[in-house]
Design a protein around this motif. Sequence first.
Motif, short mmCIF file in Angstrom:
data_model
loop_
_atom_site.label_atom_id
_atom_site.label_comp_id
_atom_site.label_asym_id
_atom_site.label_seq_id
_atom_site.Cartn_x
_atom_site.Cartn_y
_atom_site.Cartn_z
N ALA A 81 0.76 -1.04 -0.07
CA ALA A 81 0.17 -0.03 -0.25
C ALA A 81 1.05 1.03 0.30
O ALA A 81 1.55 1.55 0.88
N GLU A 82 0.79 2.15 -1.28
CA GLU A 82 1.70 3.47 -0.96
C GLU A 82 0.25 4.68 -1.82
O GLU A 82 -0.59 4.23 -1.82
N CYS A 83 1.02 5.75 -0.88
CA CYS A 83 0.51 6.64 -1.59
C CYS A 83 0.42 7.40 -2.75
O CYS A 83 2.21 7.19 -3.02
N LEU A 84 -0.06 7.64 -3.79
CA LEU A 84 -0.31 8.26 -4.75
C LEU A 84 -0.97 9.34 -5.22
O LEU A 84 -1.81 10.21 -4.82
N GLN A 85 0.37 10.04 -6.24
CA GLN A 85 -1.21 11.37 -6.95
C GLN A 85 -0.69 11.65 -8.13
O GLN A 85 0.57 10.92 -8.96
N ALA A 86 -1.97 12.52 -8.86
CA ALA A 86 -1.86 12.85 -10.34
C ALA A 86 -2.11 13.58 -10.24
O ALA A 86 -2.90 14.78 -9.75
N GLY A 87 -1.82 14.86 -11.35
CA GLY A 87 -2.53 16.41 -11.69
C GLY A 87 -1.48 16.94 -12.32
O GLY A 87 -0.32 16.93 -12.53
N LEU A 88 -1.37 18.29 -12.33
CA LEU A 88 -2.75 18.89 -12.28
C LEU A 88 -3.64 18.94 -12.92
O LEU A 88 -3.57 18.85 -13.91
N SER A 115 -3.85 22.88 -5.80
CA SER A 115 -2.57 22.64 -5.61
C SER A 115 -1.92 23.56 -6.23
O SER A 115 -3.01 24.37 -7.98
N THR A 116 -0.55 23.78 -6.51
CA THR A 116 0.23 25.51 -7.39
C THR A 116 1.29 24.12 -8.07
O THR A 116 2.00 23.87 -7.16
N GLU A 117 1.39 24.60 -8.95
CA GLU A 117 2.93 24.08 -9.89
C GLU A 117 3.21 25.30 -10.61
O GLU A 117 3.32 25.93 -11.45
N PRO A 118 4.77 24.94 -9.84
CA PRO A 118 5.40 26.66 -10.04
C PRO A 118 6.45 26.78 -11.45
O PRO A 118 6.19 25.50 -12.48
N ALA A 119 6.21 27.27 -11.83
CA ALA A 119 6.71 27.40 -13.28
C ALA A 119 8.19 27.18 -13.25
O ALA A 119 8.50 27.16 -12.06
N ARG A 120 8.54 26.77 -14.59
CA ARG A 120 9.81 26.32 -14.89
C ARG A 120 10.56 26.53 -15.73
O ARG A 120 10.14 26.63 -17.04
N GLY A 197 -4.69 24.10 -9.95
CA GLY A 197 -5.78 22.89 -10.55
C GLY A 197 -5.98 22.50 -9.14
O GLY A 197 -5.19 22.53 -8.26
N GLN A 198 -6.33 20.84 -9.79
CA GLN A 198 -6.75 20.35 -8.64
C GLN A 198 -5.00 18.83 -8.88
O GLN A 198 -5.01 18.36 -9.76
N LEU A 199 -5.60 18.45 -7.30
CA LEU A 199 -4.42 17.56 -7.57
C LEU A 199 -5.42 16.10 -6.70
O LEU A 199 -5.82 16.61 -5.92
N LEU A 200 -4.64 15.08 -7.70
CA LEU A 200 -5.50 13.84 -6.88
C LEU A 200 -4.60 13.05 -5.86
O LEU A 200 -3.30 12.81 -6.70
N LYS A 201 -5.12 12.68 -4.62
CA LYS A 201 -4.31 12.08 -4.03
C LYS A 201 -4.44 11.10 -3.29
O LYS A 201 -6.32 11.25 -2.97
#
Length: 229
Positions: A81-88, A115-120, A197-201
């Motif tokens: 069992a592990e924590c996973l996420q996807a997004g934004l 959540s916020t994804e910073p500029a790159r 946007g939204q982050l799925l966790k």
Amino acid sequence: MLRLLVLLLALANVAYFAWSQGALAPLGMAPSVQTEPQRLATQIRPEAIRLLTADEARQLENSGSAARPANGASATAEAAAECLQAGLFNEQQTTALRASLEKALPAGSWQLESSTEPARWIVYMGKYSSEEALAKKRNELRQRGVAFRAVNNEALAPGLALASFALQADADQELARVASKGVRTARVVQERAEARGQLLKLAAVDAALRAQLDALKPQLEGKPLRPCL
């Protein structure tokens, strides 16, 4: 006088030997005996102790080995069992994804959070006119010991990113560093703007939940599930 001294020493040695062997015990002169009767008193059925035969030892070892896989399998299941996420995901994507999650997954197994994804900002080389030109530049960078990767922005492809940063100032500093290695045609560009946007966790994904997630891949819009940060 010397003879008398030798005789006294001989008698003393004889007396010590007799004392150490307990010959003088009837006279009340004997060395003390060091014993620990309390240890004997604490022994539990010492007469039941026996050595195992080779067959008995083998049977005992086999029974222990048979018990281990079950314990190991349990530990593996817990560790899986592990924590996973996807997004934004943008607003439209989030609406469709939420509806699919509510139908397909158990309540409480997932959440959507802002959540916020910073500029790159990247130290960039390109665009190149052909794959041949791109391959030539890769070889030049390898010879100079400069790391690189393919860019993730289609507008900048085909091109190479030598380094990535959240701040433009950090990218400018890296540009000066690679210039000292002879890289003259690189420049700093923004590969990705800041995104909200939204982050799925999913806090605890086990084998059963992972199988259910496979059916939801179309709703993930190509965004991979990765370990939670």
